[in-house]
Design a protein around this motif. Structure first.
Motif, short mmCIF file in Angstrom:
data_model
loop_
_atom_site.label_atom_id
_atom_site.label_comp_id
_atom_site.label_asym_id
_atom_site.label_seq_id
_atom_site.Cartn_x
_atom_site.Cartn_y
_atom_site.Cartn_z
N GLN A 125 -4.20 4.01 -2.36
CA GLN A 125 -5.28 3.81 -1.39
C GLN A 125 -6.42 4.73 -1.77
N ARG A 149 -7.81 -4.71 -1.78
CA ARG A 149 -8.18 -5.32 -0.51
C ARG A 149 -8.53 -4.22 0.48
N ARG A 150 -9.33 -4.57 1.47
CA ARG A 150 -9.71 -3.62 2.50
C ARG A 150 -8.53 -3.36 3.43
N ALA A 151 -8.18 -2.11 3.60
CA ALA A 151 -7.02 -1.76 4.43
C ALA A 151 -7.42 -1.18 5.78
N ARG A 152 -8.42 -0.29 5.78
CA ARG A 152 -8.81 0.37 7.01
C ARG A 152 -10.32 0.62 7.03
N SER A 296 -6.71 -0.40 11.38
CA SER A 296 -6.30 -1.31 10.32
C SER A 296 -7.21 -2.53 10.28
N GLY A 298 -6.15 -5.32 9.09
CA GLY A 298 -5.27 -6.47 9.08
C GLY A 298 -5.32 -7.18 10.41
N ARG A 320 -14.65 2.52 3.96
CA ARG A 320 -13.50 1.63 4.07
C ARG A 320 -12.43 2.09 3.10
N GLU A 323 -6.87 -0.65 -0.84
CA GLU A 323 -5.51 -0.45 -1.30
C GLU A 323 -5.13 -1.51 -2.33
N SER A 324 -4.19 -1.13 -3.17
CA SER A 324 -3.67 -2.04 -4.19
C SER A 324 -2.24 -1.63 -4.50
N SER A 325 -1.53 -2.48 -5.20
CA SER A 325 -0.13 -2.19 -5.54
C SER A 325 0.25 -2.90 -6.82
#
Length: 329
Positions: A125, A149-152, A296, A298, A320, A323-325
């Motif tokens: 993040q 992607r936008r997480a928070r 969040s 989401g 903002r 995050e990625s994985s």
């Protein structure tokens, strides 16, 4: 997450031999300049490659060396959300030695070690205001990480800004009252009511009516009870909450959790509760009290959009969290 990365160019032969190795407290004097002051404690907690100790602590820190020169540093820890995941905390390459592929070497070695340790995914993040953020995104893409992607949404502001940001808050509260729902401070509950709230929340989580991330129990012991707000029906049933937590070391407050039941007919119920929370925070601690929000993006995307639109003009800072994985097969 802290980050200063090398580009994806190939290793320069002029650098000489590059070595990647685990690091810990003994390396702190040499590597401290390669991370932020706030992360030196995490670096010092490293074990220097003791496999059993690393497994117990969940830490994996790697350093890149060009001969005897400390050239790069990667800090990571086991994810609090999922112990099968390892979270990238910081990635830094010495400015004079960037554009030599050192960041790529660190990430590759980290992935290999985490696979051997039984991790199933790597996660990261970072702020969209991170220096060289485009380079970092390109680095992760090169290693086949998922698209960011936008997480928070994250922002901080003085509570007195509520007057301009939410001028119609009283109307929202009136709509809730029309449906028999009041906004009540956590501190205003009678002891029996507070006990019933906690028990019902636990039961709601256990049976799936309330998502696990919304469980209030972990925050109640440290909550600012006069400032925290609940949505309560006339029969005493609690249909939502915003819990406020003081952060004395940072001289600010935060809202770590907010949830509202689908039974609440007013879509902006959380916004109404937020307005009441800000009102109470100002009354208790003054107009210059600072609130930091990290909702969040989401399930709470609509609330994030509204808060961003209404409070960003007044924000002390705002960004903002991305995050990625990457899965480890």
């Amino acid at each position: 997450m802290q980050h200063e990365t090398a580009s994806l160019s190939s290793q320069s032969p002029a650098l000489g031999e590059i070595s990647i190795r685990p690091c810990g407290i003994d390396d702190l004097p040499s590597l401290a300049t390669l991370t932020a002051p706030g992360l030196t404690g995490l670096l010092g907690a490293g074990t220097g490659g003791d496999t059993d100790a690393d497994s117990r602590s969940g830490l994996c820190h790697l350093s890149a060396w060009v001969g005897e020169i400390p050239a790069g540093l990667l800090l990571s820890r086991q994810s609090e959300k999922d112990p099968r995941e390892q979270e990238l905390i910081s990635l830094m390459v010495l400015p004079l030695l960037r554009r030599q592929g050192l960041a790529t070497r660190l990430l590759s070695e980290w992935r290999s070690r985490m696979g051997q340790a039984g991790r199933t995914a790597l996660v990261a993040q970072w702020s969209d205001h991170l220096p060289r953020v485009q380079d970092f995104s390109a680095l992760l893409a090169h290693h086949n990480w998922a698209a960011p992607r936008r997480a928070r949404l994250r922002m901080s502001f003085h509570v007195s800004d509520r007057h301009e940001a939410l001028p119609w808050a009283a109307r929202l509260s009136g709509q809730l009252e029309h449906f028999g729902i009041r906004i009540v401070s956590l501190a205003d509950l009678m002891p029996a009511q507070a006990t019933a709230f906690e028990e019902n929340a636990r039961l709601g989580v256990a049976c799936g009516e309330i998502p696990s991330w919304a469980a209030p129990d972990r925050w109640l012991a440290t909550a600012d009870r006069p400032v925290s707000q609940l949505l309560v029906k006339t029969d005493g049933c609690v249909l939502g909450w915003l819990l406020c937590q003081p952060q004395p070391a940072l001289q600010r407050w935060t809202v770590p959790i907010g949830w509202v039941s689908a039974e609440v007919p007013v879509r902006a119920a959380l916004v109404a509760a937020m307005a009441r929370l800000l009102e109470r925070l100002e009354a208790e601690h003054g107009p210059q009290a600072t609130l930091t929000l990290q909702p969040s993006m989401g399930a709470g995307a609509k609330v994030c959009t509204l808060l961003d639109r209404r409070f960003r003009p007044h924000a002390l800072w705002a960004d903002r969290l991305m995050e990625s994985s990457q899965r480890i097969d």
